[in-house]
Design a protein around this motif. Structure first.
Motif, PDB file in Angstrom:
ATOM      1  N   PHE A 441       1.014  -0.981   0.028  1.00  0.00           N
ATOM      2  CA  PHE A 441      -0.046   0.141  -0.010  1.00  0.00           C
ATOM      3  C   PHE A 441       0.792   1.146  -0.109  1.00  0.00           C
ATOM      4  CE2 PHE A 441      -1.734   3.529   2.610  1.00  0.00           C
ATOM      5  CZ  PHE A 441      -2.777   3.789   1.798  1.00  0.00           C
ATOM      6  N   ARG A 442       0.739   2.176  -1.038  1.00  0.00           N
ATOM      7  CA  ARG A 442       1.213   3.422  -1.140  1.00  0.00           C
ATOM      8  C   ARG A 442       0.290   4.295  -1.250  1.00  0.00           C
ATOM      9  NH1 ARG A 442       4.570  -0.189  -4.342  1.00  0.00           N
ATOM     10  NH2 ARG A 442       6.678  -0.316  -3.611  1.00  0.00           N
ATOM     11  N   GLN A 443       0.241   5.176  -0.045  1.00  0.00           N
ATOM     12  CA  GLN A 443      -0.862   6.340  -0.138  1.00  0.00           C
ATOM     13  C   GLN A 443      -0.995   7.122  -1.550  1.00  0.00           C
ATOM     14  OE1 GLN A 443      -1.646   9.460   3.122  1.00  0.00           O
ATOM     15  NE2 GLN A 443      -1.661  10.446   0.766  1.00  0.00           N
ATOM     16  N   PRO A 444      -2.094   7.179  -2.049  1.00  0.00           N
ATOM     17  CA  PRO A 444      -2.166   8.110  -3.215  1.00  0.00           C
ATOM     18  C   PRO A 444      -1.727   9.482  -2.806  1.00  0.00           C
ATOM     19  CG  PRO A 444      -4.035   6.612  -3.264  1.00  0.00           C
ATOM     20  CD  PRO A 444      -3.138   6.421  -1.878  1.00  0.00           C
ATOM     21  N   VAL A 445      -0.964   9.964  -3.895  1.00  0.00           N
ATOM     22  CA  VAL A 445      -0.800  11.412  -3.711  1.00  0.00           C
ATOM     23  C   VAL A 445      -0.992  12.371  -4.807  1.00  0.00           C
ATOM     24  CG1 VAL A 445       0.958  11.217  -1.640  1.00  0.00           C
ATOM     25  CG2 VAL A 445       1.744  11.050  -4.207  1.00  0.00           C
ATOM     26  N   LEU A 446      -1.294  13.470  -4.767  1.00  0.00           N
ATOM     27  CA  LEU A 446      -1.645  14.396  -5.982  1.00  0.00           C
ATOM     28  C   LEU A 446      -0.331  15.531  -5.968  1.00  0.00           C
ATOM     29  CD1 LEU A 446      -3.502  15.574  -8.362  1.00  0.00           C
ATOM     30  CD2 LEU A 446      -4.528  17.117  -6.484  1.00  0.00           C
ATOM     31  N   VAL A 447       0.031  15.779  -4.623  1.00  0.00           N
ATOM     32  CA  VAL A 447       1.297  16.647  -4.643  1.00  0.00           C
ATOM     33  C   VAL A 447       2.103  15.772  -3.759  1.00  0.00           C
ATOM     34  CG1 VAL A 447       1.959  18.786  -3.732  1.00  0.00           C
ATOM     35  CG2 VAL A 447       0.012  18.799  -4.956  1.00  0.00           C
ATOM     36  N   LYS A 448       3.602  16.015  -4.067  1.00  0.00           N
ATOM     37  CA  LYS A 448       4.555  15.171  -3.336  1.00  0.00           C
ATOM     38  C   LYS A 448       4.598  15.684  -1.988  1.00  0.00           C
ATOM     39  CE  LYS A 448       7.492  14.060  -7.163  1.00  0.00           C
ATOM     40  NZ  LYS A 448       7.209  12.318  -6.940  1.00  0.00           N
ATOM     41  N   ALA A 449       4.800  14.803  -0.758  1.00  0.00           N
ATOM     42  CA  ALA A 449       4.788  15.031   0.388  1.00  0.00           C
ATOM     43  C   ALA A 449       6.026  15.917   0.943  1.00  0.00           C
ATOM     44  CB  ALA A 449       4.692  13.729   1.436  1.00  0.00           C
ATOM     45  N   SER A 450       6.701  15.857   0.260  1.00  0.00           N
ATOM     46  CA  SER A 450       7.860  16.736   0.350  1.00  0.00           C
ATOM     47  C   SER A 450       7.774  18.360   0.147  1.00  0.00           C
ATOM     48  CB  SER A 450       9.109  16.472  -0.604  1.00  0.00           C
ATOM     49  OG  SER A 450       8.799  16.601  -1.896  1.00  0.00           O
ATOM     50  N   LEU A 451       6.639  18.683  -0.346  1.00  0.00           N
ATOM     51  CA  LEU A 451       6.457  20.002  -0.558  1.00  0.00           C
ATOM     52  C   LEU A 451       6.071  20.527   0.598  1.00  0.00           C
ATOM     53  CD1 LEU A 451       5.830  22.458  -2.776  1.00  0.00           C
ATOM     54  CD2 LEU A 451       3.457  21.616  -2.830  1.00  0.00           C
ATOM     55  N   ASP A 452       5.378  20.051   1.395  1.00  0.00           N
ATOM     56  CA  ASP A 452       4.839  20.708   2.841  1.00  0.00           C
ATOM     57  C   ASP A 452       5.074  19.904   3.725  1.00  0.00           C
ATOM     58  OD1 ASP A 452       3.273  18.686   2.030  1.00  0.00           O
ATOM     59  OD2 ASP A 452       1.169  20.091   2.048  1.00  0.00           O
TER      60      ASP A 452
END
Length: 548
Positions: A441-452
């Motif tokens: 399981f890889r949580q879906p992302v629209l914007v990379k977590a590294s941004l915030d």
């Protein structure tokens, strides 16, 4: 009247303009009241209309006169008079008053169309003036005249979309300088994503603006927007009055996949689709084709039908109760706790392995396992711990992470086949497929977590490699010789899998159509409300996206 502009009602056309120094006054010409300069004010004319009490259906005359009087009062900015002609005076008065005071409408030409029964369509050609800048805003709307339940008077049935068709209950029409600066969203390759080129991304772009507008370094301009009733919902921009300076937001969307998704959902009404990259969890496309503009692809919650059998099968395989090559009973019907479950079209399989029951979407093969499982919490636990369903996903915009609530008896059995109280959207099902595809399981992302720096959800326990291998094998069988064969035939290559779903909805004439599939490192899921069997409507959408 110094600076006052003029309007007129000619035939079915109502022309109203707001003028005047400082305040601005709506006026109409052609009524019989005196304004001191030989002309009647429209407010007086509107108020002079006195509807008569009656009974039974409203007449054509009542419809025409009530609509005309309401539009005149609205155009005149006479909120009390307009409100008195509706069946919800409080809400109508506020909306009409705000039209001038908070939406900054400086001019409005309202043209009534030909009534259709009790409904009167009309067009509005408005001008918004804010801090010396004027821009046109044109749209179509309609109103309906009804008989007041207690008063017996013909009244406009008040709905917020009378003021603007995109207004929903509790929403407000506003103009000015918004709190969040505009953003320029780009895809994973740096290509700009605009609502003009990708219309169903509009709510996504609005949500990105709300979340990241201030962080992206932009500067707000001035615009007209819909202020949503829900405090956590993003504003919906309608018109730019003064260009702001947008800050840039990098998404993981793929413009080519998004274009294919937009085109695919356009073939069906009330359709949604999401595509994700199983190896990373990146969301490649989000598309909706809906009358209400709702982002059902990531916010919706409806029973997913047999697409849920991916998670159910994982739970059964993990417990060793079934195996892809092990014979599983698939009778035509099976009772459980006072309810009889059956298969579509009377399906019955004799001495066939569980993989065939999965591929043919045999409901009873799953229901038969409930007694052996002996734990009503088994499926909710599997969905949450292995697939991340129900956890607090942080994809970059608001989303619904799915729900598999604890249940008992027949309700628990219904959840095994994606019915009952389960709530999912295409994002959730695409993620379930992606998890099955890779076993992780890889949580879906629209914007990379590294941004915030936000934390992403991780699985509480991994899927066993043997379980993942069997899931992939059964989904491939579904795509090549099962219920997904027809839709997936259009998808090239041999590395592909699928699962169909049809979800019964109370009161609906046809079930919701669900379909999910993978091809290589892309997984996609689609839903079409009342679309019928999964392969009929949602299937072609997924196939088209996978082919992109």
């Amino acid at each position: 009247m110094n600076g006052a502009t003029k309007g007129a009602i000619v035939g079915g056309t109502l022309l109203a303009m707001l003028g005047g120094a400082g305040y601005g006054v709506y006026t109409l010409v052609g009524d019989s009241g005196d304004q001191g300069d030989g002309k009647k004010s429209s407010a007086v004319g509107a108020a002079a209309h006195t509807p008569e009490k009656g009974s039974g259906p409203v007449s054509e005359k009542e419809i025409a006169e009530t609509a005309k009087a309401f539009l005149a009062a609205w155009a005149a900015g006479d909120a009390p008079a307009a409100a008195a002609l509706t069946n919800n005076a409080q809400d109508a008065r506020s909306a009409v008053a705000d039209y001038k005071a908070k939406a900054y409408v400086a001019k409005a030409a309202i043209t009534a169309g030909t009534p259709a029964g009790t409904t009167v369509p009309f067009t509005v050609a408005a001008e918004i003036t804010y801090e010396g800048v004027t821009k046109p805003l044109a749209y179509e709307s309609k109103l309906t005249v009804v008989r007041g339940i207690t008063s017996g008077l013909p009244l406009v049935d008040w709905q917020p979309e009378i003021i603007h068709p995109q207004l929903q209950r509790g929403d407000k029409l506003r103009a000015g300088t918004p709190a969040s600066p505009p953003v320029k969203a780009v895809d994973r390759n740096g290509k700009e994503l605009t609502a003009e080129q990708y219309p169903s991304l509009r709510p996504v772009l609005d949500a990105l603006r709300k979340t990241y507008g201030e962080k992206a370094g932009g500067a707000a301009g001035a615009e007209v927007w819909i202020e949503p009733a829900a405090q956590d919902a993003p504003k919906r921009s309608l018109l730019t009055l003064v260009e702001g300076k947008p800050g840039q937001i990098e998404t993981v969307l793929d413009a080519d996949v998004q274009a294919a998704a937009e085109k695919a959902v356009g073939r069906f009404a009330e359709a949604s689709v999401v595509a994700v990259k199983p190896s990373t969890g990146d969301i490649l496309a989000i598309a909706n084709h809906r009358r209400d503009g709702y982002n059902a692809a990531v916010l919706g919650g409806r029973a997913p039908g047999s697409t849920m059998k991916i998670a159910t099968a994982a739970m059964l395989l993990d417990r060793g109760l079934v195996a892809a090559d092990k014979v599983a009973e698939c009778p035509a019907t099976v009772p459980w706790d006072g309810r009889t479950f059956k298969n579509l079209n009377g399906l019955k399989l004799d001495n066939e392995p569980f993989a065939t029951s999965f591929a043919q979407s045999c409901n009873t093969a799953f229901i038969k396992q409930i007694k052996l499982v002996g734990d009503n919490a088994a499926l909710p636990k599997e969905a949450r711990e292995v697939f991340g369903i129900g956890e607090q996903w942080k994809i970059g915009i608001p989303s619904f992470p799915g729900e598999v609530p604890d249940a008992s008896g027949a309700a628990a059995a219904a959840e095994y086949i994606g019915q009952g109280q389960i709530r999912m959207n295409p994002l959730n099902i695409a993620s379930i497929t992606a998890t099955a595809r890779t076993g992780v399981f890889r949580q879906p992302v629209l914007v990379k977590a590294s941004l915030d720096g936000r934390d992403l959800v991780r699985a509480k326990r991994p899927m066993k490699p043997g379980v993942a291998a069997q899931l992939v094998r059964m989904m491939k069988l579904t795509a090549t010789s099962g219920t997904g064969r027809g839709a997936m035939a259009a998808v090239g290559g041999s590395d592909k899998g699928a699962k169909t779903g049809s979800a019964e909805v109370d009161g609906a004439g046809s079930p919701d159509s669900w379909f999910t599939g993978f091809s290589g490192d892309v997984a996609a899921a689609a839903m079409v409300e009342a679309g019928g069997h999964g392969a009929d409507a949602a299937g072609p959408i997924v196939a088209q996206v996978l082919n992109s």
